[in-house]
Design a protein around this motif. Structure first.
Motif, short mmCIF file in Angstrom:
data_model
loop_
_atom_site.label_atom_id
_atom_site.label_comp_id
_atom_site.label_asym_id
_atom_site.label_seq_id
_atom_site.Cartn_x
_atom_site.Cartn_y
_atom_site.Cartn_z
N ASN A 58 18.93 39.84 -20.40
CA ASN A 58 18.51 38.80 -21.35
C ASN A 58 19.49 37.63 -21.34
O ASN A 58 19.07 36.47 -21.48
CB ASN A 58 18.41 39.38 -22.76
CG ASN A 58 17.23 40.31 -22.93
OD1 ASN A 58 16.22 40.18 -22.24
ND2 ASN A 58 17.33 41.26 -23.85
N SER A 62 18.76 33.76 -20.61
CA SER A 62 19.11 32.80 -21.65
C SER A 62 20.03 31.70 -21.12
O SER A 62 19.96 30.56 -21.57
CB SER A 62 19.79 33.51 -22.82
OG SER A 62 18.91 34.43 -23.43
N THR A 138 16.68 39.02 -30.78
CA THR A 138 16.87 38.86 -29.34
C THR A 138 17.77 37.67 -29.03
O THR A 138 18.69 37.77 -28.20
CB THR A 138 15.51 38.67 -28.64
OG1 THR A 138 14.68 39.81 -28.90
CG2 THR A 138 15.68 38.53 -27.14
N SER A 142 21.58 37.51 -27.22
CA SER A 142 21.84 36.71 -26.02
C SER A 142 23.02 35.78 -26.24
O SER A 142 23.88 35.64 -25.36
CB SER A 142 20.59 35.90 -25.66
OG SER A 142 19.51 36.75 -25.32
#
Length: 252
Positions: A58, A62, A138, A142
Motif C-alpha cells: 500500500n 501511495s 488505509t 500508508s
C-alpha cells in the motif's frame, strides 16, 4: 497531476546543492554509494519490518499518489450533485439512473445508486460512512509507513557514521587518507537527516493532505446524496454543500 511535491522536493535539493557549492564544496562528493546504500536500504528494511507486507504494498502505491495524485475541485462535485437534486425533484429518483453513466466519481455513483434502489436513509448513510472510515484507516497506515521511515533514517545514518569511524580508527597509520575517510563517515549522517526531512516526511505529509481532501469530498457526497434522497430544494442543497467547503480546500 498536482506538481507541489515534485516542485517542493526539487527546490529543496536545488537549494541544498547551491549552498554546498557556495561553501566551496563539490556536490558529487556527496554521492558516495556505501553510505547511501546503508541509509536508504537500512531505512526501508526496518520500516518494512515494523509492518506487514500489505502495508508495504500500500505504501508503494501511495508513494506514486504523493507525486502524481490529483484531487478534484469541490466545485465540480457540488455542481453535479445539485444537477442530480434538480432532476430527482422534478422527475423522481428513478430518473437519475441515466445520469449516472456520465459521472466518473465512483463514490457518488454508489451513493445515488443506493438511493435509487430504495435503501433506507439511515442505512444508506451508514454504508457510505463505513467506506469513508475504511479509507481513513488505509490512508493513515500508508502515511505512517513514510513517517516511520523519517524517524528511522537519521538513526540509521548515525549507525553508518559510527561504523565508518571505527574503520577510520583502524587506519590511523595512514594519515594521508584520514581526511577522506572521516568525510565519508559523516556522509551517512548527512543522508540520514537529509532523506528524513527532504523525502520521507514530506511524502507522509502529502499523503495525509490528499487523504483529508478526499475524505472531505466523500463527506460532502454523503450530505448531497442524503439531500437528494430527501427531495430537498436544489438551491438549499447547493448552499449546504458550499458551506462544507473550507477555504484551504478551495485553494487546493
Amino acid at each position: 497531476m498536482d506538481p507541489a511535491t515534485l516542485l517542493g522536493l526539487g527546490l529543496a535539493f536545488v537549494f541544498i546543492i547551491v549552498a554546498n557549492i557556495i561553501e566551496g564544496g563539490n556536490p558529487m562528493h556527496m554521492l558516495l554509494l556505501p553510505p547511501m546504500l546503508l541509509v536508504f536500504g537500512g531505512t526501508i528494511g526496518v520500516t518494512i519490518a515494523g509492518g506487514t507486507m500489505a502495508d508495504m504494498k500500500n505504501a508503494v502505491k501511495s508513494a506514486k499518489r504523493a507525486f502524481t495524485g490529483k484531487t478534484e475541485a469541490d466545485a465540480d462535485i457540488i455542481e453535479t450533485i445539485v444537477d442530480l437534486a434538480d432532476t430527482a425533484r422534478k422527475e423522481g429518483l428513478l430518473a437519475l439512473e441515466d445520469k449516472l453513466r456520465a459521472i466518473d466519481d465512483p463514490f457518488l455513483v454508489k451513493g445515488v445508486t443506493l438511493a435509487v434502489d430504495g435503501t433506507d436513509h439511515e442505512e444508506l448513510r451508514d454504508i457510505l460512512e463505513a467506506e469513508v472510515h475504511a479509507k481513513k484507516k488505509t490512508d493513515k497506515q500508508s502515511a505512517k509507513f513514510f513517517t516511520d521511515a523519517g524517524g528511522y533514517a537519521p538513526t540509521i545514518g548515525i549507525v553508518g557514521t559510527v561504523m565508518s569511524l571505527v574503520h577510520v580508527l583502524g587506519n590511523l597509520s595512514k594519515p594521508d587518507e584520514l581526511g577522506h575517510m572521516i568525510a565519508a563517515a559523516f556522509l551517512a549522517t548527512l543522508w540520514g537527516v537529509l532523506s528524513a526531512n527532504a523525502l520521507w516526511l514530506p511524502i507522509a505529509a502529502k499523503l495525509k493532505r490528499i487523504s483529508d481532501l478526499e475524505v472531505n469530498r466523500m463527506e460532502m457526497v454523503i450530505e448531497g446524496v442524503s439531500a437528494i434522497q430527501a427531495g430537498s430544494n436544489p438551491r438549499i442543497v447547493a448552499q449546504k454543500l458550499r458551506s462544507l467547503v473550507s477555504d484551504d480546500a478551495e485553494a487546493a
